[in-house]
Design a protein around this motif. Structure first.
Motif, PDB file in Angstrom:
ATOM      1  N   ASP A 137       9.389  10.767   3.102  1.00  0.00           N
ATOM      2  CA  ASP A 137       7.955  10.456   3.006  1.00  0.00           C
ATOM      3  C   ASP A 137       7.169  11.663   3.475  1.00  0.00           C
ATOM      4  O   ASP A 137       7.729  12.633   3.993  1.00  0.00           O
ATOM      5  CB  ASP A 137       7.623   9.219   3.845  1.00  0.00           C
ATOM      6  CG  ASP A 137       7.822   9.440   5.329  1.00  0.00           C
ATOM      7  OD1 ASP A 137       6.985  10.122   5.958  1.00  0.00           O
ATOM      8  OD2 ASP A 137       8.835   8.940   5.885  1.00  0.00           O
ATOM      9  N   GLU A 138       5.868  11.600   3.307  1.00  0.00           N
ATOM     10  CA  GLU A 138       4.976  12.696   3.700  1.00  0.00           C
ATOM     11  C   GLU A 138       4.005  12.234   4.770  1.00  0.00           C
ATOM     12  O   GLU A 138       2.853  12.662   4.824  1.00  0.00           O
ATOM     13  CB  GLU A 138       4.212  13.216   2.476  1.00  0.00           C
ATOM     14  CG  GLU A 138       5.128  13.766   1.398  1.00  0.00           C
ATOM     15  CD  GLU A 138       4.374  14.170   0.142  1.00  0.00           C
ATOM     16  OE1 GLU A 138       3.145  13.931   0.103  1.00  0.00           O
ATOM     17  OE2 GLU A 138       4.992  14.727  -0.770  1.00  0.00           O
ATOM     18  N   GLY A 139       4.508  11.371   5.647  1.00  0.00           N
ATOM     19  CA  GLY A 139       3.655  10.826   6.689  1.00  0.00           C
ATOM     20  C   GLY A 139       3.604  11.688   7.923  1.00  0.00           C
ATOM     21  O   GLY A 139       3.763  12.909   7.871  1.00  0.00           O
ATOM     22  N   ARG A 140       3.459  11.028   9.076  1.00  0.00           N
ATOM     23  CA  ARG A 140       3.280  11.755  10.335  1.00  0.00           C
ATOM     24  C   ARG A 140       4.547  12.466  10.790  1.00  0.00           C
ATOM     25  O   ARG A 140       4.495  13.403  11.567  1.00  0.00           O
ATOM     26  CB  ARG A 140       2.805  10.776  11.422  1.00  0.00           C
ATOM     27  CG  ARG A 140       1.402  10.245  11.182  1.00  0.00           C
ATOM     28  CD  ARG A 140       0.926   9.423  12.365  1.00  0.00           C
ATOM     29  NE  ARG A 140       1.660   8.171  12.473  1.00  0.00           N
ATOM     30  CZ  ARG A 140       1.244   7.033  11.931  1.00  0.00           C
ATOM     31  NH1 ARG A 140       0.118   7.001  11.229  1.00  0.00           N
ATOM     32  NH2 ARG A 140       1.935   5.921  12.086  1.00  0.00           N
ATOM     33  N   GLY A 141       5.698  11.969  10.387  1.00  0.00           N
ATOM     34  CA  GLY A 141       6.952  12.659  10.713  1.00  0.00           C
ATOM     35  C   GLY A 141       7.564  12.286  12.027  1.00  0.00           C
ATOM     36  O   GLY A 141       8.609  12.809  12.389  1.00  0.00           O
ATOM     37  N   GLY A 142       6.942  11.383  12.788  1.00  0.00           N
ATOM     38  CA  GLY A 142       7.518  10.965  14.059  1.00  0.00           C
ATOM     39  C   GLY A 142       8.591   9.918  13.852  1.00  0.00           C
ATOM     40  O   GLY A 142       8.671   9.258  12.813  1.00  0.00           O
ATOM     41  N   ALA A 143       9.442   9.761  14.869  1.00  0.00           N
ATOM     42  CA  ALA A 143      10.490   8.751  14.787  1.00  0.00           C
ATOM     43  C   ALA A 143       9.872   7.370  14.825  1.00  0.00           C
ATOM     44  O   ALA A 143       8.963   7.111  15.602  1.00  0.00           O
ATOM     45  CB  ALA A 143      11.480   8.923  15.949  1.00  0.00           C
ATOM     46  N   CYS A 171       6.410   7.345  -0.825  1.00  0.00           N
ATOM     47  CA  CYS A 171       7.718   7.828  -0.379  1.00  0.00           C
ATOM     48  C   CYS A 171       8.650   7.861  -1.578  1.00  0.00           C
ATOM     49  O   CYS A 171       8.363   7.255  -2.618  1.00  0.00           O
ATOM     50  CB  CYS A 171       8.283   6.960   0.737  1.00  0.00           C
ATOM     51  SG  CYS A 171       8.881   5.345   0.206  1.00  0.00           S
ATOM     52  N   ARG A 172       9.733   8.563  -1.405  1.00  0.00           N
ATOM     53  CA  ARG A 172      10.683   8.732  -2.504  1.00  0.00           C
ATOM     54  C   ARG A 172      12.060   8.270  -2.046  1.00  0.00           C
ATOM     55  O   ARG A 172      12.529   8.635  -0.966  1.00  0.00           O
ATOM     56  CB  ARG A 172      10.733  10.176  -2.972  1.00  0.00           C
ATOM     57  CG  ARG A 172      11.656  10.388  -4.191  1.00  0.00           C
ATOM     58  CD  ARG A 172      11.594  11.803  -4.712  1.00  0.00           C
ATOM     59  NE  ARG A 172      12.096  12.743  -3.724  1.00  0.00           N
ATOM     60  CZ  ARG A 172      11.502  13.898  -3.414  1.00  0.00           C
ATOM     61  NH1 ARG A 172      10.354  14.218  -3.985  1.00  0.00           N
ATOM     62  NH2 ARG A 172      12.016  14.710  -2.515  1.00  0.00           N
ATOM     63  N   VAL A 173      12.702   7.486  -2.893  1.00  0.00           N
ATOM     64  CA  VAL A 173      14.060   6.995  -2.660  1.00  0.00           C
ATOM     65  C   VAL A 173      14.961   7.606  -3.723  1.00  0.00           C
ATOM     66  O   VAL A 173      14.719   7.420  -4.922  1.00  0.00           O
ATOM     67  CB  VAL A 173      14.125   5.462  -2.714  1.00  0.00           C
ATOM     68  CG1 VAL A 173      15.574   4.995  -2.565  1.00  0.00           C
ATOM     69  CG2 VAL A 173      13.260   4.839  -1.628  1.00  0.00           C
ATOM     70  N   SER A 174      15.968   8.328  -3.305  1.00  0.00           N
ATOM     71  CA  SER A 174      16.919   8.955  -4.227  1.00  0.00           C
ATOM     72  C   SER A 174      18.291   8.339  -4.009  1.00  0.00           C
ATOM     73  O   SER A 174      18.780   8.280  -2.868  1.00  0.00           O
ATOM     74  CB  SER A 174      16.985  10.473  -3.999  1.00  0.00           C
ATOM     75  OG  SER A 174      15.712  11.071  -4.195  1.00  0.00           O
ATOM     76  N   VAL A 175      18.905   7.902  -5.088  1.00  0.00           N
ATOM     77  CA  VAL A 175      20.249   7.312  -5.043  1.00  0.00           C
ATOM     78  C   VAL A 175      21.105   8.097  -6.013  1.00  0.00           C
ATOM     79  O   VAL A 175      20.821   8.138  -7.218  1.00  0.00           O
ATOM     80  CB  VAL A 175      20.234   5.821  -5.411  1.00  0.00           C
ATOM     81  CG1 VAL A 175      21.637   5.247  -5.296  1.00  0.00           C
ATOM     82  CG2 VAL A 175      19.260   5.051  -4.527  1.00  0.00           C
ATOM     83  N   ASP A 176      22.161   8.705  -5.493  1.00  0.00           N
ATOM     84  CA  ASP A 176      23.016   9.573  -6.311  1.00  0.00           C
ATOM     85  C   ASP A 176      24.443   9.007  -6.312  1.00  0.00           C
ATOM     86  O   ASP A 176      25.074   8.888  -5.255  1.00  0.00           O
ATOM     87  CB  ASP A 176      22.998  10.996  -5.752  1.00  0.00           C
ATOM     88  CG  ASP A 176      23.816  11.961  -6.603  1.00  0.00           C
ATOM     89  OD1 ASP A 176      24.115  11.614  -7.767  1.00  0.00           O
ATOM     90  OD2 ASP A 176      24.169  13.046  -6.096  1.00  0.00           O
ATOM     91  N   GLY A 190       0.777  -1.225   0.000  1.00  0.00           N
ATOM     92  CA  GLY A 190       0.000   0.000   0.000  1.00  0.00           C
ATOM     93  C   GLY A 190       0.805   1.270   0.000  1.00  0.00           C
ATOM     94  O   GLY A 190       0.235   2.359   0.127  1.00  0.00           O
ATOM     95  N   VAL A 191       2.111   1.196  -0.136  1.00  0.00           N
ATOM     96  CA  VAL A 191       2.961   2.390  -0.173  1.00  0.00           C
ATOM     97  C   VAL A 191       3.660   2.433  -1.527  1.00  0.00           C
ATOM     98  O   VAL A 191       4.432   1.520  -1.859  1.00  0.00           O
ATOM     99  CB  VAL A 191       3.993   2.393   0.971  1.00  0.00           C
ATOM    100  CG1 VAL A 191       4.913   3.614   0.848  1.00  0.00           C
ATOM    101  CG2 VAL A 191       3.305   2.383   2.323  1.00  0.00           C
ATOM    102  N   ARG A 192       3.395   3.479  -2.282  1.00  0.00           N
ATOM    103  CA  ARG A 192       4.040   3.624  -3.593  1.00  0.00           C
ATOM    104  C   ARG A 192       5.421   4.251  -3.399  1.00  0.00           C
ATOM    105  O   ARG A 192       5.550   5.322  -2.810  1.00  0.00           O
ATOM    106  CB  ARG A 192       3.187   4.490  -4.513  1.00  0.00           C
ATOM    107  CG  ARG A 192       3.710   4.567  -5.944  1.00  0.00           C
ATOM    108  CD  ARG A 192       2.675   5.189  -6.865  1.00  0.00           C
ATOM    109  NE  ARG A 192       2.390   6.554  -6.494  1.00  0.00           N
ATOM    110  CZ  ARG A 192       3.070   7.613  -6.961  1.00  0.00           C
ATOM    111  NH1 ARG A 192       4.066   7.441  -7.809  1.00  0.00           N
ATOM    112  NH2 ARG A 192       2.723   8.838  -6.585  1.00  0.00           N
ATOM    113  N   VAL A 193       6.433   3.554  -3.884  1.00  0.00           N
ATOM    114  CA  VAL A 193       7.815   3.996  -3.725  1.00  0.00           C
ATOM    115  C   VAL A 193       8.316   4.495  -5.073  1.00  0.00           C
ATOM    116  O   VAL A 193       8.315   3.756  -6.066  1.00  0.00           O
ATOM    117  CB  VAL A 193       8.719   2.860  -3.213  1.00  0.00           C
ATOM    118  CG1 VAL A 193      10.160   3.348  -3.084  1.00  0.00           C
ATOM    119  CG2 VAL A 193       8.225   2.349  -1.867  1.00  0.00           C
TER     120      VAL A 193
END
Length: 398
Positions: A350-356, A333-338, A291-294
């Motif tokens: 990600d754009e979720g709740r932001g808690g640890a 969520c977004r995964v960036s590899v440079d 259910g999470v699009r990466v």
């Protein structure tokens, strides 16, 4: 002025060489020392022998008899490498006997000094101390026996006192070398234990990263299937299929790890290659089933990386995506590899709740990622984003 450790370095290297020799080689070396030692004893024996061996002071002893006696007195040295305390006792007994027959005892004391040094470097401190004490007692007895008081005092303070000084010095140097060797062995043992502990921690992190991700996906898929199994059988079937695939993949990974642990020394271990950045797309597909699009973004020139960098980068992304699936409550969520010339940069947002994530409290999640990056001398950061959501970033030097 040269340091004492540098002055004693040749003796330390010689002692280390003796310790590396096999028992048979040491025994052969001891027997090789018997002939020259016998010649020294022969050269210092008085001519003629004590009158008790002569008849009316007329018969002179044959040189062959003197040589035979010297060989008999030198024979115990052949067992010095295997039984040094016992051989030292025999040598000290020969000192007493030699003084009784008027022979010179300094060659025997030199042999005793060498034995004291060998005992101090290869036996316990108690044994070395007893060897030194026995040698000192016999030396005092030899200096005070069969001579006048004036001669005895001259012997205690004269050139013969150099022998006991040499013996004491041999004991001190041997004890110091033994102490250094014990310290080195302790450091080596400690390093081996630390290496085992580090390896266990690495295996624990591998198991956590593998199992935590899979169990999180399975839990979400099972919950979704239980809610729609009556109304949407097709969706429930897809969720169950995803659970089956994830379970099989996790079992295969555990099997590979167990096989690798059992057959670490085997060249034919049936284990697949460790995961790497090439598996990130498959990881994204698994998260999508949960259910999470990466969204995976690649930048720079993709190229092969060292195995430890490749594996650590994948585990960091896997753990971050798992935390998003289990704790963030985000739909994407977004995964960036440079790839750059000097380092590999990873960022998961990600754009979720932001808690640890709660995995921090268990001592493995973010802590494990931070340890991985630290072992590779990289930089790691994780925390809530000002605009909302959570961000994990790592920079691994290549």
């Amino acid at each position: 002025m040269r340091r004492p450790s540098k002055l004693l370095a040749p003796l330390r290297r010689f002692s280390a060489l003796l310790r590396r020799l096999s028992p048979d080689a040491l025994a052969a070396l001891s027997w090789c020392a018997v002939p020259p030692y016998a010649l020294v004893l022969y050269a210092t024996m008085p001519q003629p022998l004590h009158p008790v061996f002569m008849q009316a002071d007329v018969l002179r002893p044959a040189p062959l008899s003197v040589l035979l006696l010297a060989v008999v007195m030198a024979l115990p040295i052949g067992w010095a490498s295997r039984r040094p305390p016992q051989v030292l006792g025999v040598v000290l007994a020969e000192v007493v006997t030699a003084r009784a027959f008027g022979e010179k005892s300094w060659p025997l004391f030199l042999a005793a000094a060498v034995l004291v040094f060998y005992i101090a470097t290869n036996r316990s401190r108690r044994t070395a101390g007893l060897a030194l004490a026995a040698t000192v007692v016999v030396w005092f007895a030899d200096s005070l026996s069969f001579r006048s008081t004036t001669a005895a005092l001259r012997s205690l303070t004269g050139p013969s006192s150099l022998i006991i000084v040499m013996t004491a010095f041999a004991w001190i140097v041997g004890s110091w070398i033994r102490l250094r060797q014990t310290h080195t062995e302790a450091l080596r043992t400690q390093a081996a234990k630390q290496a085992v502990q580090d390896e266990r921690l690495r295996i624990a992190r591998e198991l956590h990263d593998m199992v935590a991700h899979s169990i999180g996906v399975i839990a979400i898929q099972a919950g979704a299937a239980s809610r729609v199994i009556e109304t949407q059988p097709a969706s429930a079937r897809e969720a169950l299929s995803a659970i089956e695939d994830t379970s099989r993949e996790t079992l295969a990974g555990l099997r590979r790890m167990l096989v690798a642990l059992r057959e670490a020394d085997s060249d034919h271990a049936e284990s697949a290659p460790a995961p790497g950045l090439a598996d990130v797309e498959r990881l994204a597909a698994t998260a999508a089933d949960a259910g999470v699009r990466v969204e995976v973004r690649w930048s720079g020139t993709r190229r092969p990386l060292p195995p430890e960098i490749d594996l650590s980068a994948y585990r960091i992304i896997q753990e971050s995506v798992t935390n998003v699936v289990r704790h963030a409550g985000a739909a994407r969520c977004r995964v960036s590899v440079d790839y750059t010339e000097e380092e590999l940069s990873i960022e998961v947002t990600d754009e979720g709740r932001g808690g640890a994530p709660t995995s921090v409290g268990s001592g493995y999640g973010l802590v494990g990622m931070r340890e991985r990056v630290g072992l590779l001398h990289g930089q790691f950061s994780a925390g809530p984003r000002p605009e909302g959501g959570y961000r994990v970033a790592a920079r691994l030097p290549v």
